[in-house]
Design an enzyme around this catalytic site. Structure first.
Site, PDB file in Angstrom:
ATOM      1  N   HIS A  25       0.842  -1.207   0.000  1.00  0.00           N
ATOM      2  CA  HIS A  25       0.000   0.000   0.000  1.00  0.00           C
ATOM      3  C   HIS A  25       0.869   1.245   0.000  1.00  0.00           C
ATOM      4  O   HIS A  25       2.006   1.225   0.502  1.00  0.00           O
ATOM      5  CB  HIS A  25      -0.979   0.004   1.180  1.00  0.00           C
ATOM      6  N   GLU A  28      -5.122   1.301   3.045  1.00  0.00           N
ATOM      7  CA  GLU A  28      -4.781   0.312   4.076  1.00  0.00           C
ATOM      8  C   GLU A  28      -4.892   0.884   5.477  1.00  0.00           C
ATOM      9  O   GLU A  28      -5.409   0.229   6.390  1.00  0.00           O
ATOM     10  CB  GLU A  28      -3.347  -0.210   3.841  1.00  0.00           C
ATOM     11  N   GLU A  29      -4.437   2.106   5.642  1.00  0.00           N
ATOM     12  CA  GLU A  29      -4.375   2.675   6.992  1.00  0.00           C
ATOM     13  C   GLU A  29      -5.743   2.969   7.588  1.00  0.00           C
ATOM     14  O   GLU A  29      -5.859   3.236   8.789  1.00  0.00           O
ATOM     15  CB  GLU A  29      -3.508   3.951   6.992  1.00  0.00           C
ATOM     16  N   HIS A  60     -24.911  17.792  37.174  1.00  0.00           N
ATOM     17  CA  HIS A  60     -23.914  18.502  37.961  1.00  0.00           C
ATOM     18  C   HIS A  60     -23.549  17.612  39.149  1.00  0.00           C
ATOM     19  O   HIS A  60     -24.423  17.166  39.891  1.00  0.00           O
ATOM     20  CB  HIS A  60     -24.526  19.831  38.417  1.00  0.00           C
ATOM     21  N   ASP A 115      -0.627   4.407   0.821  1.00  0.00           N
ATOM     22  CA  ASP A 115      -1.183   5.451   1.692  1.00  0.00           C
ATOM     23  C   ASP A 115      -0.419   5.408   3.009  1.00  0.00           C
ATOM     24  O   ASP A 115       0.304   4.450   3.294  1.00  0.00           O
ATOM     25  CB  ASP A 115      -2.685   5.251   1.906  1.00  0.00           C
TER      26      ASP A 115
END
Lengths: 452, 452
Positions: B76, B143-144, B204, B78
């Site tokens: 890849h 791929e990433e 709160h 990327d």
């Protein structure tokens, strides 16, 4: 028009709006006849190293007859952040009247109560009646971010502005139910950072997972030892320090108007921590509690990330009540968490820091100031007020008490369902109008207090 | 010049750079004589409802001699995000040579290995030698972020592009030490969201603390039951499913070159989960582990906030190994956490979702593909390679295996200290040059594999 000013003190990009809000407050007080000053309280340091002017504190004086009592009304005109997208039904910065409720950020916290106090002195002026007491105002613009600059100003003016003040009145809280209330106590707050630091940088959980003791696992492990599922604080010494509930207190709580069912439905839970009124109110007001707010440094976005965070910082706080002491609590928490952590035999480093240590405040509900409050409520609403406490912290009350030594009363006019700090904050026309009447009646009652 | 292209697939504003990167890859493959295609794999849906074109997948073919073996190289181009401010010593998008190391985002993951493969076929062409095997390439650009579009493309081309492929080679991983390695397994990953929902909105912590069972306390309570301080997974059934470490495996691990001390100092910890090499490697590669990544919905910024978060979502993952099954793990985790949660008697609602269920991948290190790898390593480096696994997940390996039925080898050339996904990613000139020689030798060795 006050609601339209985005006087968000936490957002420095809104600082010019906040300055404008202080100017408008001063102008309004002048218009109704006050001698007004705008007190410079210095600069605010920003995280990036630069600094920005704090909003001035507005003080005003109406009358200075030494034969009369002098009260000082405290309030604030800054607000919490609000965005339409947060889930507001209306524009938070456009006052919107729906079925008798006035919606807008700051409506109840604390712009309408401040205006109600200004209208109170205005009414006397309009009717050409002398004020029964001298009235001073101290209105700030940094309450929502910790009243920066105000503590120093109170110390500095202890013997000048405050010298002739008999009583301090704070109307920055709300009723507990539809019944009017007088507030005689607030909890303090010890806010802790628990930091666990491990690897020198974030690691990929696939590549490193299984080989290192993860800081996040360690942190979760110690946080889980703070409080039991049933709400019992597990830090040795904390529960032992708490003042015992007296029979008289029990009786007072029993008499308070409070509906567990509507509290449940307001919150949206089927079950509360305690199923009877006295236990629930006691744990809301006069017992400590631990809340875990979140974790900094871990993955907190939407989606997935396969990270082993290298350094994680938990934020948790313990609400303080008499007779706890923040310095003691700091040591108790630190010692306890270190001993729990030591059992894990982790190579990671734990450090515990107390970043806020605010004491609780408690008044005597039989003090003449409160008797005056009861009489005023009876006159306007024809009922006895509930005598309540506030679970939250209003540190300025404790500061006023410690620095000036004056007696303080909290005299709320906001409704229990006003949604302070939340979406769709409002104040009802009823509370606003009747609240103003309450203030008018209260000044009269205070003027009757004998020197004792 | 490849490093200079910011082909960050996670950032849609960089999409034109990514398209350009795919064009450059195709052009390069054409230049060295490949028959290149750019395969449209469709659109990517964005969170805002719009969509954007996915980068095309580049395929190439060198030779189609039916008498030869055919290998398919996957890679890849990327990259992960990178910014100078993250702590890079150099501009991440400018290839910088320092002392024989080539720094830049994507240098090792995965641009240099892809180029090394292209140089491999180029070398044969330049020397006018016939390739010993037919070589195909499949190079993607997503791929990433999860190889979007690639799974479908593999399924679609199963009987066309992949029909004549014998073996698939993946060089998207790194060595374990300075010794070259062959990778024969990866862990899978089951990624979970554990959501605890309580009040209908954030509360709160002063006003409500002590009266409600807080979702954050509940969540911490169940997360603390996932794994012991010493790394033992507490979810019933998970450890029991794991394949036992054989004597042979133990011996293999024992022979691997791996220095615990340098691993410790790389990570920056004084102590690891296990103090001997075999246990540590086994728990890195072939035992499951639990990592808690973070919590969404709680307070995660710097500073202090006194909130009781209404809905909190923990993100944690369990790395999968043979013989775990993600579907079984999903049920084990869900049942276990619900039973732990039930004991808390909380009115809050727990829901467990498995959002990723990626299986592990495991090859036979005695397969001829690996024997070829050993021979090639011996020829180039004059040492035996380490036979290693990868603790992380490379889902595409399992997809290739399941869809095409082909044998796969992972043949890394990156260094153990290349800093994939981290700051200052690099590949050394040594690994890049010798790695290219390894690929050349490997093609020769593969051509010798007998049909069996």
């Amino acid at each position: 028009p006050w609601i339209a000013v985005e006087s968000d003190s936490s957002d420095v990009t809104k600082r010019s709006d906040l300055h404008r809000m202080m100017d408008m407050t001063a102008e309004k007080l002048r218009l109704v006849g006050g001698s007004v000053e705008m007190v410079d309280v210095g600069m605010q340091a920003l995280p990036n190293g630069s600094s920005i002017a704090l909003p001035k504190v507005v003080t005003a004086r109406f009358g200075e007859d030494p034969s009369k009592r002098t009260v000082c009304v405290y309030g604030h005109v800054d607000v919490q952040p609000a965005k339409k997208e947060d889930g507001w039904a209306t524009d938070p910065y456009e006052l919107t009247d729906i079925d008798g409720n006035l919606y807008g950020r700051g409506a109840s916290d604390n712009k309408a109560p401040v205006l109600a106090w200004i209208h109170t002195v205005e009414v006397y002026k309009a009717l050409n009646i002398d004020l029964p007491v001298n009235v001073k105002f101290i209105i700030e613009g940094m309450e929502e971010t910790g009243s920066n600059g105000l503590d120093d100003m109170i110390v500095a003016q202890k013997d000048s502005f405050f010298s002739d003040v008999d009583y301090i009145i704070i109307s920055d809280c709300v009723w507990l139910s539809r019944r009017p209330a007088l507030t005689y106590g607030t909890r303090g707050n010890c806010y802790f950072f628990a930091e666990v630091e491990g690897p020198k940088k974030d690691l990929h959980s696939g590549v490193y997972g299984g080989t290192v003791m993860e800081p996040m696992t360690d942190l979760i492990g110690i946080l889980d030892k703070l409080i039991s599922p049933s709400g019992k604080i597990l830090i040795p010494g904390v529960r032992e320090a708490v003042a015992h509930l007296s029979d008289e207190e029990w009786k007072m709580y029993q008499d308070i108007e409070f509906d567990l069912e509507s509290y449940k439905s307001e919150i949206g839970l089927s079950q509360l921590m305690y199923s009877n009124k006295v236990d629930l109110l006691a744990h809301r007001w006069r017992h400590p509690t631990v809340s875990i707010h979140g974790i900094e440094g871990a993955f907190s976005s939407a989606g997935t990330k396969t990270v082993i965070p290298a350094k994680v910082i938990a934020k948790f706080s313990i609400r303080q009540v008499p007779n706890m002491d923040p310095a003691v609590v700091e040591k108790q928490v630190t010692d306890y968490l270190h001993s729990v952590f030591a059992k894990r035999k982790s190579p990671n480093k734990l450090s515990i820091t107390m970043v806020i240590g605010a004491k609780p405040w408690l008044a005597d509900p039989k003090h003449p100031l409160y008797e005056a409050g009861k009489a005023a409520v009876k006159r306007v609403f024809a009922v006895e007020p509930d005598l309540i406490r506030e679970g939250g912290t209003i540190p300025i009350a404790r500061t006023f008490q410690d620095v000036t030594g004056k007696s303080i009363i909290m005299l709320p006019i906001g409704g229990f369902d006003d949604g302070l700090h939340s979406q769709n904050e409002k104040i009802s026309r009823y509370n606003y109008m009747e609240g103003t009447k309450l203030f008018i009646a209260y000044l009269h009652e205070v003027s009757q207090i004998k020197k004792y």
